[in-house]
Design a protein around this motif. Structure first.
Motif, PDB file in Angstrom:
ATOM      1  N   ASP A 159      11.633  -4.807  -9.342  1.00 27.90           N
ATOM      2  CA  ASP A 159      12.031  -3.630  -8.570  1.00 27.90           C
ATOM      3  C   ASP A 159      10.872  -2.646  -8.674  1.00 27.90           C
ATOM      4  O   ASP A 159      10.412  -2.334  -9.770  1.00 27.90           O
ATOM      5  N   VAL A 160      10.403  -2.160  -7.531  1.00 28.70           N
ATOM      6  CA  VAL A 160       9.227  -1.292  -7.541  1.00 28.70           C
ATOM      7  C   VAL A 160       9.459  -0.024  -8.366  1.00 28.70           C
ATOM      8  O   VAL A 160       8.527   0.522  -8.959  1.00 28.70           O
ATOM      9  N   ILE A 165       1.471  -3.758  -7.658  1.00 33.73           N
ATOM     10  CA  ILE A 165       2.488  -3.673  -6.599  1.00 33.73           C
ATOM     11  C   ILE A 165       1.950  -4.345  -5.340  1.00 33.73           C
ATOM     12  O   ILE A 165       0.809  -4.084  -4.933  1.00 33.73           O
ATOM     13  N   ASP A 198       2.481  -5.028   0.739  1.00 31.81           N
ATOM     14  CA  ASP A 198       3.519  -4.635   1.701  1.00 31.81           C
ATOM     15  C   ASP A 198       4.453  -3.550   1.155  1.00 31.81           C
ATOM     16  O   ASP A 198       5.293  -3.033   1.897  1.00 31.81           O
ATOM     17  N   GLU A 199       4.322  -3.191  -0.112  1.00 33.54           N
ATOM     18  CA  GLU A 199       5.132  -2.105  -0.689  1.00 33.54           C
ATOM     19  C   GLU A 199       4.288  -0.873  -1.007  1.00 33.54           C
ATOM     20  O   GLU A 199       4.772   0.072  -1.616  1.00 33.54           O
ATOM     21  N   ARG A 200       3.043  -0.901  -0.589  1.00 33.40           N
ATOM     22  CA  ARG A 200       2.153   0.232  -0.867  1.00 33.40           C
ATOM     23  C   ARG A 200       2.289   1.279   0.238  1.00 33.40           C
ATOM     24  O   ARG A 200       1.458   1.385   1.134  1.00 33.40           O
ATOM     25  N   ASP A 201       3.342   2.057   0.143  1.00 31.08           N
ATOM     26  CA  ASP A 201       3.630   3.083   1.137  1.00 31.08           C
ATOM     27  C   ASP A 201       2.943   4.396   0.766  1.00 31.08           C
ATOM     28  O   ASP A 201       2.087   4.440  -0.119  1.00 31.08           O
TER      29      ASP A 201
END
Length: 383
Positions: free
Chosen positions: A242-243, A269, A272-275
């Motif tokens: 979980d991030v 991380i 695709d989760e590096r917002d």
């Protein structure tokens, strides 16, 4: 051959109307009608509001504006909406008939469902206060698990975790075996610093669940037991990815001055989760560890994705100031203020930059402006 319709908007207009819920701008009446047809749930308030009618009047459609005033006085929503969409004879009657069926079905639903639907829309957009208003109205008709839970989530978005605990608790009492409701209640209690109450709930839940390890770690972190928290976050992350577990683990490394490990943990991380939040977090870690150029690069990368974020420009200005690049700092803060002129964080950063430039009078003037704004908001009950 298809039928051609003459546009009622015969001239080009430079002043658009911006729809409140969707944020979409339209320049002609036909565009407005098209928007309302396809986004009717989000256009319920706009199509009869005074500002929209004034805009229609402003683009020269005086007769249509007069008819809209009469439509606004109609009590039946479906009839009013269909009458509005028929003002310009723009849509085929088949499409209007299809929408009429949708509206009839919608009006048959219970009132609380309609309000919930509106609340859910705003909650998905992260606008807790607007969502809460609709949920509160829905709760006046029916109190059920979904409504109570979503109201609690809206309150969390509003930064009111203590009030949220009451809604989550009532929802969990209705469905005591619903684990997610217990988790939501626990998270709200921790956010409200009610750690003992949270631990009582945790004691009755599956101890090997990664979320329980995370909650225990969060309590330890808030109590400044960073090594204990680090151990718990690691266990949670090893049990299930979980991030949020990763972010908190990196925070523990920062608190214990293990800067390289903190950054290494973040960089694990997936892409695709590096917002935007990831870039801001990474920039903060770099800055705290003394690597200001790397912090600047992270924020600049975030701005490539969201150049309209005043908060990102404020962060960039602060990092440039810390890197003694006052020219670029001043440019970044000017951009932030152009996006959000009364933003207190932007004004404060501008004051810091003026002080670093040796412009003491301007620095003091900005501080007075911030103080005056604070007093004004306080008197209005805004703070």
């Amino acid at each position: 051959m298809s039928h051609l319709h003459l546009c009622v908007s015969q001239t080009e207009h430079t002043a658009p109307y911006k729809f409140n819920a969707t944020g979409i701008k339209v320049y002609t009446f036909e565009e407005a009608l098209y928007h309302c047809l396809h986004n009717w749930r989000q256009s319920m308030e706009d199509f009869i509001c005074e500002s929209f009618i004034e805009w229609v009047e402003g683009i020269g459609l005086h007769q249509i504006a007069e008819k809209m005033h009469k439509i606004a006085a109609m009590e039946n929503f479906s009839m009013a909406y269909l009458s509005f969409l028929s003002l310009a004879d723009f849509f085929p009657q088949e499409r209007i008939a299809d929408l009429q069926k949708e509206l009839v079905m919608w009006e048959k639903r219970q009132a609380w469902e309609k309000y919930k639907e509106q609340g859910d829309f705003w909650l998905r957009r992260g606008e807790g206060e607007r969502a809460f208003g609709f949920y509160e109205r829905a709760l006046s008709y029916s109190e059920n698990v979904t409504l109570l839970n979503n109201t609690g989530l809206a309150l969390m978005h509003m930064g009111e975790p203590y009030t949220a605990t009451k809604h989550f608790e009532r929802a969990a009492d209705i469905e005591p075996d619903n684990l997610q409701l217990r988790f939501n209640h626990t998270e709200a209690l921790i956010a409200a610093d009610l750690h003992d109450d949270a631990l009582k709930i945790i004691a009755g839940l599956p101890q090997q669940h990664p979320e329980i390890m995370y909650f225990k770690g969060e309590i330890a972190y808030r109590q400044k037991h960073y090594f204990e928290a680090m151990h718990l976050f690691k266990m949670a992350a090893e049990t299930a990815y979980d991030v949020d577990y990763i972010y908190r683990l990196s925070d523990c490394y920062m608190k214990t001055r293990q800067f390289a490990l903190a950054i290494e943990t973040l960089e694990a991380i997936p892409d695709d989760e590096r917002d935007l939040y990831f870039q801001q977090k990474l920039a903060g870690h770099h800055a705290e560890s003394g690597n200001i150029p790397a912090a600047i690069k992270a924020i600049e990368k975030a701005l490539m994705a969201d150049a309209a974020s005043a908060d990102l420009w404020i962060s960039l200005a602060g990092f440039y100031r810390m890197d003694y690049n006052l020219i670029r700092a001043a440019g970044a803060i000017s951009k932030a203020l152009s996006l959000s002129p009364e933003n207190p964080n932007a004004l404060l950063e501008q004051a810091r930059i003026r002080k670093a430039e040796g412009r003491t009078k301007e620095y003091q003037g900005i501080l007075r402006r911030i103080l005056d704004k604070f007093k004004e908001n306080f008197r209005k009950g805004g703070l």
